[in-house]
Structure formats: structure tokens, C-alpha cells
Design an enzyme around this catalytic site. Structure first.
Site, PDB file in Angstrom:
ATOM      1  N   ASP A 137       0.847  -1.192   0.000  1.00 42.63           N
ATOM      2  CA  ASP A 137       0.000   0.000   0.000  1.00 42.63           C
ATOM      3  C   ASP A 137       0.883   1.243   0.000  1.00 42.63           C
ATOM      4  O   ASP A 137       1.970   1.238  -0.592  1.00 42.63           O
ATOM      5  CB  ASP A 137      -0.949  -0.039   1.204  1.00 42.63           C
ATOM      6  CG  ASP A 137      -2.313   0.564   0.882  1.00 42.63           C
ATOM      7  OD1 ASP A 137      -2.372   1.786   0.645  1.00 42.63           O
ATOM      8  OD2 ASP A 137      -3.322  -0.171   0.883  1.00 42.63           O
ATOM      9  N   HIS A 216      -3.894   5.884   3.220  1.00 39.14           N
ATOM     10  CA  HIS A 216      -4.542   4.652   2.769  1.00 39.14           C
ATOM     11  C   HIS A 216      -3.867   3.410   3.353  1.00 39.14           C
ATOM     12  O   HIS A 216      -4.540   2.479   3.822  1.00 39.14           O
ATOM     13  CB  HIS A 216      -4.508   4.614   1.239  1.00 39.14           C
ATOM     14  CG  HIS A 216      -5.383   3.598   0.601  1.00 39.14           C
ATOM     15  ND1 HIS A 216      -4.999   2.282   0.455  1.00 39.14           N
ATOM     16  CD2 HIS A 216      -6.612   3.693   0.041  1.00 39.14           C
ATOM     17  CE1 HIS A 216      -5.958   1.610  -0.179  1.00 39.14           C
ATOM     18  NE2 HIS A 216      -6.948   2.440  -0.442  1.00 39.14           N
ATOM     19  N   SER A 549     -10.998  -1.375  -1.131  1.00 37.21           N
ATOM     20  CA  SER A 549      -9.711  -1.300  -0.407  1.00 37.21           C
ATOM     21  C   SER A 549      -9.895  -1.605   1.068  1.00 37.21           C
ATOM     22  O   SER A 549      -8.990  -2.120   1.721  1.00 37.21           O
ATOM     23  CB  SER A 549      -9.113   0.110  -0.536  1.00 37.21           C
ATOM     24  OG  SER A 549      -8.413   0.265  -1.732  1.00 37.21           O
TER      25      SER A 549
END
Length: 774
Positions: A137, A216, A549
């Protein structure tokens, strides 16, 4: 004649390259990054290492970015297109493909999955202790409480990874929880250095280290394996105890994505190589194609890297993409990947738009600033007269003279939802109503807006626009209500979640299952505010995000728990346990609905169903798949031995009798029939199950045949003993095109369940569809 022939030969050579090589090249000196798949066994003995061979025979040392030697054999390098084309004809080169840019698929959810503190999978797996999850990520913010190593034992002895240091990241940022961290930037930097739309890494807003400048990666890592964090919330929303699915699992972070500029295949492949060498047990990758096109597996580094991991016993969980509710929008299609769609949980953040005529339009919001307190403001819809950009509230599209002091209606699409609110605020608006279009349906996502705002579904959005058109003085206010739990129905399939059918091989149902992916609270970075906008100066320890996600790391954490409880299970066995025990009903005990339409959802939306960990620990029977099975599948879909080897690394020998792709031992069945067939047509599928429960067990088949379809199973009873742990059976599906009534997606759906009459129901979805012949 000889002169003419000699002048024509170079042209023939270039034509040969063009028609025999899967990538297309222009005959110029443009330099790009390419990934070269090499048959490692053909290395001449004169070279001490593969690096020496590659730099001597294939590319200049200065041009090579990564050397791959675990999940993939070969290298990535900056080459001219002509050079890359010539390499494709080298006898030791199996494939050459251009580096591509990928995109990210952007507290209460563990309980919603059936996890309880006192008993079940959490306690039986010791919360995933000593299982290692690798997260691909944007990095990690290591100081968060979610990554505390309090009361954790020593790092597992098998761990071989490192804590790579860099900007604002030192060795002590790793601990017994966050046991490893790496970053991969060479592919990105090469793309930026070659010009084009990709900019270099901006080190004023990004860290050249594993530290997360985007948020994220911190969010997905803590969703999978965050420790218990008390008094957690996002500016008061979703207050409570935040925790990941596998709170004691160890984390290794592989930063492959960079703020504002995405992720590159060459770096992702290098991360796969490193993670498998490091010793991870689970890989979580919430990344997918950014062009809406699914490449064949031999041209897809995520598929290739994942195969290399799965073939060594590493479970790989991936996101299904956020391009739903469009059909065939699911991404990450390789059958060895676990592909995860998104559903809602039983918590919401409601907000109402109250019109002056007394109507309340229901929506959602995570706005936490000063409220409107019931005061009515004039409503304006810029799209009524200002054109498309004004309707979407794009940058510099709003006239302050029109919107100042008013609540502005903005259509969803084209730009980030929170960015539209910032445009409204800059133009002097006091509030925003974000209206879905038909493509988004009724699916709503909460956002931490910078001004009072409320998101409305398509029907409510149309209603408020109609109200503006019919009223001489339209006014409204926004009432934000905070956090509400116990929402029914839940789960609901998120409207944005990637949908089937599988665009590469419809014989394999994708997505595999869904998991919580809407309004998920998890840890966040200090580098940006909760909206991610540069102008948002707020700091928050936790943030609430939605997307597949967010669903993917729920399954990654679940896999860690199952791996801890069943260390001998293969990745396919773990997926089987999740799929065959998944729920297809909501908390009202009704069939799950589709958020986009409000109608009953189907396996094209949710795969086998919604993750249910309370049952997955003890599934009864499992559908296992070996490396050889996957190789036979690749042969079955028409790959030559050379193309199979691109994926599997080892020289392939396809069976003399071509296998059928639908006979891969998958926990679902998809039957494809030709639209030109006349009269009844039958297909037979072979499956094998392994008893994972009591040694002496008897299972009986229960069939729910799709409408207009006949399904027969032989035998109808499976008897297991201590000596007989595997049983095979056949499923014959007969369809008559005259009587087959397909739904809007062109399919009908049913199921096959094996039940022992007590606690185990092993359910597989059945999909029947018609396709035009090629």
C-alpha cells in the site's frame, strides 16, 4: 534480386516482431520501463549470478531497476521500444511487457463478522498471534496505537525481513508488532524520469521511506491487524474501541504506492519477491488496474506475483475494484487470488436535508464542524444553467454571485466528493448537497466534509432538483445526526463494489465474496487531514473510509486468524472455508439486497456471500487446489507451455487431453451455454472435497436449481472415514434455451450445499449464463 531481398529482410524481421509479440511497439527510440520474464534455468554457467547475465546480455547496468528471483524470474529495466522488441525474440526470454500504473481501490466491523472475545475464532487462533501479514500500500504511520507491540511476544524466528530506514523513518519505528517495512520507488522514478504524465516523487509532501503520506496504507494495515485502541473515533464519529480483524498478527509494510501518483507494476512485483523471501503468511493488496481493462494473466504482474506467493503457501487477498454497479467491473481475476467486494455494516452516519415544505430527504454525512442549527438557506443548483462543470462543482466553475450564502447542489462524479465541497466553500456557499446520478443509484458514502454537507441517493437527488424547479423560493437546511448503530438491513452490497461476471474467464465466479467496506474506521496518517485535501489542516488518529480497499484487509485479517487456527491449510483451503460458509442473508434474515437498485443481489454482486468468520473456522468440507491444478487451468484456457511458464516459473507440460477450465476445483460453479444451442444442453463438472471436520461424517447434497435449469449430483451422499478424507462428485447442469429466463445480467443463479444434518452446511453458488460463441 539478392539486393532486393536483403533490403526487404529487415522489414520482414520487424513484421515478425509485431505479429508475434503480445505488446505492440513503434519503431522509434522512445525509452520506457519494461518487465522481462526470463527462463532462469537457461543462465549460462559462465555468469556467477543472474545479475551478471542480465547486464551482460540484456541491458545496461544503469538501466536495470529490479532483479526478480523468487515469485518471478527476470528483471525490469528502462529500454527503448526497439530494444524491448528484440529481447522478445531471445531464446531465454519468455515474455516482455510494459510497466503499467495501478490505482488504490479506495471498530465495529470485527463484531459484525461474527468475532467474539470469549469464544470462537478470535480465542481459538489467539487473535492471529505470530501470523505475518504483508500489506502492499502507501506505507504506515508507525506511531499509531494500532501498531503498539505491548504484551506481544518476540518476533517470529522465521522472519527474514528488514526495517528499511529513510525520510522520517528510523529502525526503532519497527517493533514486535510492525516487524518489517520496505519501500519501492524505482519503477515510479523511472516513469517520471522518462517524461509523460507521471511527475517525480514530491518530497515536500511525500516521504522517501515506508512512512505513509497518504493515509490509505495506515488504514488498510490497521483494518487487517490493528491492536485494540480505546476511545477511538473520527472527530466524534464511530466512537468506541478500534481494532483490526487479527489484533495480534504481525505486520510487514511494503510501500509500493505514492501520494497522488499511484503504483507501478515493476515495484509491485519487487514487493511480492521481497515479501515471500521475508516470510509473510498473508499478503493484502488493495490495488488494481487503473484502465478498466483486465490483462491476460501472463501480462499481469499482480497475477504473476500472486501466483508465486500462493504456490509457496502464502494467502493473497485483493480488492475487487470500485467500478460497480456496472457489470463485468470486477478486477483481480486470477483464480489463485481471493477477490473481495464490499458491503455495508450495521452502522451509519445519517443526515437529512429538510425542505421548507416539510419534507425530509435521507442521506449521510461525516461533517463535524459548526452546524446549521435548523436555519433555512436558499437552494441553488448550478447545473441548471451553468453547464456540466458547474453541475459537478468543478474547480473555478461556480459563480460566487450565484452561490454565496446558499446551499449548493453538486452532482457526484469526475472530481473527489470532498473537493466539490471545498469549491462550494471557496465560492461562498454555506452548505452542499451531493446528489448521486443514475450510475451511482442509491449508494451513499460518508465523507468528512469541510462545510455542512449531505450525500443523497439518485431518487432523493432528483426530488430536490424537482423541488428547486417548481418552487419560487426554494430553501432548505441540513441536519447531521451523528453515529447510529443497529442499522437494518445490513449487510447490503455496496453500489461501487466491482461486479461479475469475470471478464477473462467467466467459468470462474468473481468476486469470491464480500466483506465490510463502507464507512470503516481505522488508523490514519498525521501527514494529511481526513479528506486528504492539501487545504485540510485537521489532524485525526482515525479516519472513516469506504471502498473495496477497506474490504480486502478484512479478508486478509480473517486469513491470518484461520492460518493461526489451521496452520496446515493451504491458501485455497482458507478461501474455501470463507466462501462455503459465507452469508447470503442480512440481519433481517432476508436475502441481501443491492444498494444500487434496492433489489435482491446475486452472486455476480457478492460471489459466495458475505464473510462470516463465526462459521469459517469449522467449515466441514474444503475445496483444495494444488499448483498442478492451476497449471492445468492455464493449459485449459489455451495458454501454451511457454505462456504457462511465464506465470508459474517452472517449465509446463500440458496434459495430452486438454482439460476444461470449469473443472478447476473452485468452491463455485459457473456453467456457460451457447446462445445458438437448440434444445436441452448439458455440462458436467467434477469437484473434490476434503473432510476438515469429524473423521466419521456423512454429507448429503441439497440442490437449489436455477430457474429453468436441471441440476443433478452423483453421488448424492458422501461418506468419510478416518481412512477416506477426500471424495469426488459430479454436477450435471442441463439448460434449455427455450425455457431459460435470464435476469438483467444475463444469468440465473442457484446453489449446491453439502450438509451433515447437524452444524455444517457447505454451500457453493451456481451460475448459469448464455454467451455468444467466439
Amino acid at each position: 534480386m539478392a539486393t532486393l531481398l536483403s533490403s526487404f529482410l529487415p522489414l520482414l524481421f520487424l513484421l515478425f516482431i509485431f505479429f508475434n509479440f503480445p505488446c505492440s511497439f513503434s519503431a522509434d527510440q522512445t525509452v520506457k520501463t519494461f518487465i522481462i520474464r526470463v527462463d532462469s534455468q537457461s543462465k549460462p554457467s559462465v555468469f556467477p549470478t543472474h545479475y551478471h547475465w542480465y547486464t551482460s546480455e540484456f541491458a545496461e547496468p544503469t538501466g536495470i531497476l529490479h532483479i526478480y528471483d523468487t515469485v518471478f524470474h527476470g528483471f525490469s529495466a528502462s529500454l527503448t521500444e526497439i530494444h524491448a522488441a528484440s529481447l522478445s525474440n531471445h531464446p531465454s526470454v519468455l515474455a516482455v511487457f510494459e510497466d503499467r500504473r495501478r490505482e488504490l481501490h479506495t471498530t465495529r466491523s470485527p463484531q459484525f463478522l461474527g468475532l467474539r472475545n470469549q469464544h470462537g475464532l478470535w480465542s481459538d487462533s489467539d487473535y492471529g498471534s505470530d501470523v505475518i501479514i504483508g500489506v502492499f500500500d502507501t506505507g504506515v504511520w508507525p506511531e499509531r496505537r494500532s501498531f503498539s507491540d505491548t504484551n506481544l511476544g518476540p518476533v517470529p524466528a522465521r522472519w527474514k525481513g528488514v526495517c528499511q530506514t529513510g525520510a522520517k523513518f528510523v529502525a526503532k519505528n519497527c517493533n514486535r508488532k510492525l516487524i518489517g517495512a520496505r519501500f519501492f520507488s524505482k519503477g515510479h522514478e523511472a516513469a517520471a524520469g522518462l517524461g509523460g504524465p507521471i511527475a517525480g516523487i514530491n518530497e515536500t509532501i511525500e516521504f522517501m521511506s515506508p512512512r505513509d503520506a497518504d493515509g490509505h496504507g495506515t488504514h488498510t494495515a490497521s483494518t487487517a491487524a490493528g491492536r485494540h485502541s480505546y476511545r477511538a473515533s473520527m472527530e466524534g464519529y464511530a466512537a468506541g474501541i478500534a481494532k483490526g480483524v487479527a489484533p495480534k498478527a504481525r505486520l510487514a509494510v511494503y510501500k509500493v504506492c505514492w501520494k497522488d501518483s499511484g503504483c507501478f507494476d515493476s515495484d509491485i512485483l519487487a514487493a511480492f519477491d521481497a515479501a515471500v523471501n521475508d516470510g509473510v503468511d498473508v499478503i493484502s493488496i488493495s490495488i488494481g488496474g487503473g484502465d478498466g481493462i483486465s490483462s491476460p494473466y501472463y501480462l499481469d504482474p499482480i497475477a504473476i506475483g500472486a501466483y508465486g506467493a500462493v504456490s509457496r503457501g502464502v494467502f493473497v487477498s485483493s480488492s475487487a475494484g470500485n467500478d460497480g454497479p456496472n457489470l463485468m467491473s470486477v478486477t483481480n481475476l486470477a483464480p489463485w487470488l481471493v477477490t473481495v467486494g464490499a458491503g455495508t455494516i450495521d452502522r451509519n452516519f445519517p443526515a437529512d436535508v429538510i425542505l421548507s415544505d416539510g419534507r425530509r430527504l435521507n442521506g449521510v454525512s461525516l461533517y463535524s464542524g459548526e452546524q446549521l442549527k435548523g436555519k433555512m438557506y436558499s437552494l441553488v443548483y448550478p447545473g441548471k444553467s451553468g453547464g456540466l462543470s458547474a453541475s459537478l462543482c468543478m474547480e473555478n466553475s461556480l459563480d460566487p454571485n450565484v452561490v454565496k450564502g446558499k446551499i449548493v447542489i453538486c452532482d457526484r462524479g469526475s472530481s473527489p466528493r470532498v473537493a466539490k465541497g471545498l469549491v462550494v466553500k471557496k465560492a461562498g456557499g454555506v452548505g452542499m448537497i451531493l446528489a448521486n446520478g443514475a450510475s451511482n443509484g442509491e449508494g451513499l458514502v460518508g465523507d468528512a466534509h469541510l462545510l455542512p454537507a449531505c450525500a443523497l441517493g439518485s431518487d432523493e437527488g432528483d426530488a430536490i432538483k424537482s423541488y428547486i424547479s417548481s418552487s419560487a423560493n426554494p430553501t432548505a437546511t441540513i441536519d447531521v445526526k451523528g453515529t447510529v448503530i443497529g442499522i437494518k438491513p445490513a449487510p447490503v452490497v455496496a453500489s461501487f463494489s466491482g461486479r461479475g461476471p469475470n471478464g477473462l474467464n467467466p467459468e470462474i465466479l468473481k468476486p469470491d465474496l464480500i466483506a465490510p467496506g463502507v464507512n470503516i474506521l481505522a488508523a490514519w496518517t498525521d501527514a494529511v487531514g481526513p479528506t486528504g485535501l492539501d487545504s485540510d489542516q485537521r489532524k485525526t488518529e482515525f479516519n472513516i473510509l469506504s471502498g473495496t480497499s477497506m474490504a480486502c484487509p478484512h479478508v486478509s485479517g480473517a486469513a491470518a486468524l484461520l492460518k493461526s487456527a489451521h496452520p496446515d491449510w493451504s491458501p485455497a483451503a482458507i478461501r474455501s472455508a470463507m466462501m462455503t460458509t459465507a452469508s447470503i442473508t442480512d440481519n433481517k434474515n432476508q436475502p441481501m439486497i443491492d444498494e444500487a437498485t434496492g433489489k435482491q443481489s446475486t452472486p455476480y454482486d457478492f460471489g459466495a456471500g458475505h464473510l462470516n468468520l463465526d462459521r469459517a473456522m469449522d467449515p466441514g468440507l474444503i475445496y483444495d487446489i494444488t499448483n498442478n491444478d492451476y497449471e492445468n487451468f492455464l493449459c485449459a484456457i489455451g495458454y501454451s507451455p511457454k505462456l504457462v511458464q511465464v506465470v508459474t516459473r517452472s517449465p509446463a507440460v500440458c496434459p495430452t487431453k486438454k482439460p476444461l477450465p470449469e473443472n478447476l476445483n473452485y468452491p463455485s460453479i459457473a456453467a456457460l451455454f451457447s446462445t445458438t444451442s437448440r434444445g436441452p444442453t448439458s455440462k458436467t463438472f467434477i469437484r473434490t472435497v476434503t473432510n476438515a471436520g469429524q473423521a466419521n461424517a456423512v454429507y448429503v447434497a441439497k440442490i437449489e436449481a436455477p430457474k429453468g435449469v436441471t441440476v443433478t449430483v452423483k453421488p448424492v451422499k458422501l461418506v468419510f472415514t478416518p481412512a477416506v478424507k477426500k471424495r469426488s462428485f459430479s454436477v450435471t447442469i442441463t439448460a434449455d434455451s427455450k425455457h431459460l429466463v435470464l435476469d438483467d445480467a444475463g444469468a440465473v443463479f442457484g446453489s449446491l450445499s453439502w450438509t451433515d444434518g447437524t452444524k455444517h452446511v457447505v454451500r457453493s453458488p451456481i451460475v448459469v449464463t448464455q454467451l455468444d460463441p467466439l
